[in-house]
Scaffold this active site. Structure first.
Site, PDB file in Angstrom:
ATOM      1  N   ASP A 318       9.684   4.637 -10.053  1.00  0.00           N
ATOM      2  CA  ASP A 318       9.086   3.470  -9.401  1.00  0.00           C
ATOM      3  C   ASP A 318       9.751   3.324  -8.032  1.00  0.00           C
ATOM      4  OD1 ASP A 318       7.667   1.201  -8.761  1.00  0.00           O
ATOM      5  OD2 ASP A 318       8.086   0.148 -10.636  1.00  0.00           O
TER       6      ASP A 318
HETATM    7  C1  BGC Z   1       5.642  -1.346  -8.678  1.00  0.00           C
HETATM    8  C2  BGC Z   1       4.777  -0.200  -9.154  1.00  0.00           C
HETATM    9  C3  BGC Z   1       3.916   0.274  -8.018  1.00  0.00           C
HETATM   10  C4  BGC Z   1       4.807   0.687  -6.871  1.00  0.00           C
HETATM   11  C5  BGC Z   1       4.062   1.244  -5.691  1.00  0.00           C
HETATM   12  C6  BGC Z   1       6.373  -1.034  -7.392  1.00  0.00           C
HETATM   13  O1  BGC Z   1       6.885  -2.187  -6.836  1.00  0.00           O
HETATM   14  O2  BGC Z   1       6.551  -1.702  -9.682  1.00  0.00           O
HETATM   15  O3  BGC Z   1       4.004  -0.614 -10.237  1.00  0.00           O
HETATM   16  O4  BGC Z   1       3.085   1.309  -8.447  1.00  0.00           O
HETATM   17  O5  BGC Z   1       5.534  -0.433  -6.451  1.00  0.00           O
HETATM   18  O6  BGC Z   1       3.468   0.262  -4.955  1.00  0.00           O
END
Ligand code: BGC
Length: 782
Positions: A318
């Site tokens: 993530d």
């Molecule tokens: C989130 C993810 C997301 C990623 C990309 C993160 O803050 O937890 O779910 O896919 O950002 O935007």
């Protein structure tokens, strides 16, 4: 033809492979080779042959297209292996390092030129080998955008919780297929969807992105959605791996849970979604699990996901969830995402150093790259390259997909005295609150889809991350007016409850809209509706007893006014067709058929953790999942608690009976069949639920959902249906042997329309002892 799969082709390839040590450089559409050492002597011959080839009207591109890994008849593993052999160390390293797709002024970061503006991510491919770049976008509700001037505008599905509330795999698939098509049309080949974190914490600000509290329902719904997305030759993720069930201190919080308890709850939801959806990638989570960050957690990544479940795709971190190079790489992380969100470029130069020194084996780096390549071949990213063509999006058809999803998932929680459906002949309808004159609410954070037409209610804080608070310009008020053209429909914003109540007093019908905004990074601190909306509803209901309440919430809320309000519709975050979806249900054009995918507690005191730890930056603390696998209704059953509305609950404008339950074991598998009858006056859909409760054995809770079926019936019609029960839902996981064990004995099989249904029908069945492997297959079977 020189390149037919005959001797000429093979000879040419082995001759080409003579240039093993060459570094090859490629620009878009062109291939130039530089040769070293002994290879130089072959250059002249090579040039001659190339000229011959091109003269034979075979472009250099088709020379590449004839590379063996470009043969679509070969399997993804073989193709990945073949191309991997041709890749240099630096090319492999590029593939495992992801960038954010939007400029970050504070971090002095400029997005890669080839990325799409305001997007979630970008990874360089290897064009000289026909391996495309990866263009990543969020998320499970539609094609999202990072905030900023150049947002893309797309169709938003209703929230994930709404889709789970449909209990309908076809609807989930169709929604996935629609958002996957939009992702592709915008030029993305990775959709960061597939959120299936279990609702252990009803205050979690991201519950709206997920599939609710039951591993079977959530896993199957999200699996179907992933399948739909990937039908577009776009990879979907499955996320967030794992046990990322609250936003409060999400990057530091440590979840404590036993292996068996996790496998029977949160991990089971992910396991089922993985089996059904076959996602090309998994995104590991921010939080720590039993002391170890998810993205460097050997137990989770190498052990459960890749080892036990045999996951063959790649694991990406993530955005900002990575904390190391060597521990993460060796624990099974395959790709760093979203730099500059992490503190360092762990999978950049530090990974190269680690590989060159053997701290991360070369074979591990090869495996990382091979997994990414494998998914790219398996899901058609190489054979069906993306190219932006947003004009090809059929917005009308996509709006209809979103509308259908919303209407299948809205849950009629209460309808005393048949206040709903509203009569089209009503003379005076008063609509109050929730910005219903402007639009419908959406949840905040990375999953936020920007709609055509812009934010209907701009300026509500937070206006920046995880905001903006967004209202889609699909106003319920307009839709209500369309459904009741003969009525005088008046609107009051609800800011002054006394004035709103006065307006409502003589109305034929009153609809109060109440909203609760939550988002990524922001848990609801309480289950109460914010901004004194409870007072507004109470005041209006006291003035007019025919008041209906429509809730647009991220998840469960408490309803202190419930005894005085005859009708309540849970509309979740209903997506870009939300206003129309709500009005269609309110007026009975569509009969509500959603059922709750999560328990609505009567109060926070009923929760395993009545009080949430406060958010304190960088504070590290444990959250002890002492309830183990007894999540949601299982916890309520175990403790004998009466919720406000139980899991599985949902009313209709017609009535159904459930009968004729029979259960038996067929070839070692439990099957239940039953009859659903529509005994009311209008067509509708019922969600028949099969629960199983052990009489002799001990589970984490008295019963589990073991199967479900949504059945559509005309008035007076009946249908028989059957469900086959996954043996894992009858078993207890044994960590020592990594098996699921079914205890011999008597089990009650319950046919019901909610987890607390006083009209439930029950039978019993005897099960023999049985053992299943970690994936639920009979031990000893292939
Ligand atoms: C989130 C993810 C997301 C990623 C990309 C993160 O803050 O937890 O779910 O896919 O950002 O935007």
């Amino acid at each position: 033809m020189i390149f037919a799969n005959g001797a000429g082709y093979g000879d040419f390839m082995s001759w080409l492979r003579g240039f093993r040590n060459c570094a090859a450089v490629a620009g878009p559409g062109q291939y130039s080779f530089c040769f070293r050492g002994s290879a130089v002597r072959r250059l002249a011959t090579f040039k001659k042959k190339l000229v011959v080839l091109c003269a034979a009207a075979i472009s250099c591109g088709s020379v590449m297209a004839a590379e063996p890994w470009m043969d679509a008849k070969l399997g993804a593993d073989e193709r990945a292996g073949l191309v991997l052999r041709e890749m240099t160390l630096d090319e492999k390293l590029k593939l495992v390092f992801g960038y954010f797709g939007a400029d970050q002024e504070g971090k002095k970061f400029k997005r890669p030129e080839l990325s799409y503006d305001q997007s979630a991510g970008f990874i360089y491919g290897v064009p000289r080998l026909h391996i495309p770049h990866l263009w990543e976008t969020d998320a499970g509700i539609g094609v999202a955008s990072q905030g900023g001037p150049n947002v893309r505008r797309a169709t938003a599905l209703p929230s994930g919780l709404n889709t789970a509330a449909t209990w309908d795999l076809g609807t989930a698939y169709a929604g996935g297929a629609m958002i996957g098509a939009e992702a592709r049309a915008f030029g993305f080949n990775v959709l960061l969807a597939g959120g299936v974190n279990l609702m252990r914490e009803p205050r979690n600000g991201r519950n709206f992105e997920y599939g609710g509290e039951d591993p079977l329902l959530a896993g199957r719904i999200v699996g179907a959605q992933i399948k739909g997305i990937q039908s577009n030759h776009v990879v979907s993720t499955l996320k967030h791996f794992a046990l990322n069930d609250q936003e409060t201190n999400r990057t530091t919080v440590n979840v404590k849970i036993g292996d068996a308890q996790a496998r029977m709850s949160d991990l089971l939801a992910l396991q089922i979604a993985n089996e059904d959806g076959h996602p090309g990638a998994v995104m590991c989570a921010y939080n720590r699990v039993n002391g170890v960050y998810s993205c460097e957690n050997d137990y989770l990544l190498n052990g459960v996901l890749k080892g036990d479940w045999g996951f063959q795709g790649w694991v990406m971190s993530d955005w900002g969830a990575l904390h190391s190079t060597i521990p993460a790489a060796n624990a099974g992380l395959d790709q760093q995402s979203g730099m500059p969100f992490d503190l360092a470029d762990y999978f950049g130069p530090p990974l190269k150093e680690a590989v060159l020194n053997g701290w991360v084996p070369q074979a591990r780096l090869d495996d990382m790259a091979r997994r990414i390549l494998r998914s790219m071949f398996a899901h058609g990213l190489v054979d069906h390259p993306v190219a932006p063509a947003p004009d090809t999006i059929d917005s009308k058809a996509h709006a209809a997909v979103s509308l259908k999803d919303a209407q299948e998932g809205m849950v009629l929680l209460k309808n005393d005295g048949h206040v709903l459906p509203l009569k089209k002949s009503a003379k005076r309808i008063v609509v109050i609150g929730g910005h219903a004159d402007k639009g419908v609410l959406a949840g905040g954070g990375s999953s936020l889809v920007y709609p055509a037409g812009g934010n209907a209610v701009p300026g509500i804080a937070p206006t920046t991350w995880p905001g903006p608070v967004m209202y889609y310009p699909s106003a319920p008020l307009d839709a209500i007016r369309r459904h009741a053209p003969g009525a005088k429909v008046v609107y009051h914003d609800g800011a002054d409850p006394v004035a709103a109540a006065a307006l409502a007093r003589d109305a034929d019908a009153v609809v109060v809209f109440a909203t609760q905004w939550v988002g990524e990074g922001v848990d609801a601190r309480t289950l109460a509706l914010p901004d004194r909306q409870d007072d507004l509803i109470a005041a209006v209901a006291a003035a007019n007893p025919k008041t209906a309440v429509v809730l647009e919430t991220g998840g469960p809320v408490t309803m202190p006014w419930l005894p005085h309000v005859p009708a309540v519709l849970e509309a979740w975050y209903p997506g870009t067709s939300g206003g129309e979806a709500i009005a269609g249900i309110l007026f009975g054009d569509v009969n509500p058929s959603g059922h709750l995918p999560a328990t609505f507690p009567a109060s926070e005191a009923q929760l395993p953790r009545p009080v949430m730890e406060p958010e304190v930056e960088n504070r590290r603390f444990d959250v002890d999942y002492h309830e183990g696998a007894a999540v949601g209704y299982k916890w309520f059953d175990l403790k004998g608690l009466k919720p406000l509305f139980p899991f599985g609950h949902g009313l209709s404008y017609t009535d159904f009976t459930l009968s004729g339950l029979s259960a038996g074991v067929n070839g070692g598998t439990l099957q239940a069949s039953f009859t659903v009858r529509n005994v009311g006056k209008v067509a509708g859909k019922e969600v028949a639920q099969i629960y199983v409760a052990p009489v002799d054995a001990q589970w984490e809770a008295p019963k589990r959902l073991a199967g479900f079926r949504k059945v559509e019936l005309k008035p007076g019609a009946s249908a028989t249906a059957s469900v086959t029960v996954d043996p894992r839902l009858l078993a207890v996981y044994d960590s020592a042997t990594k098996t699921w064990k079914v205890a011999a004995g008597t089990y009650r099989v319950i046919l019901a329309s909610s987890a607390l249904d006083d009209k439930a029908v029950t039978t019993t069945v005897r099960l023999d002892a049985a053992v299943y492997d970690v994936n639920g297959r009979p031990v000893g079977s292939p």
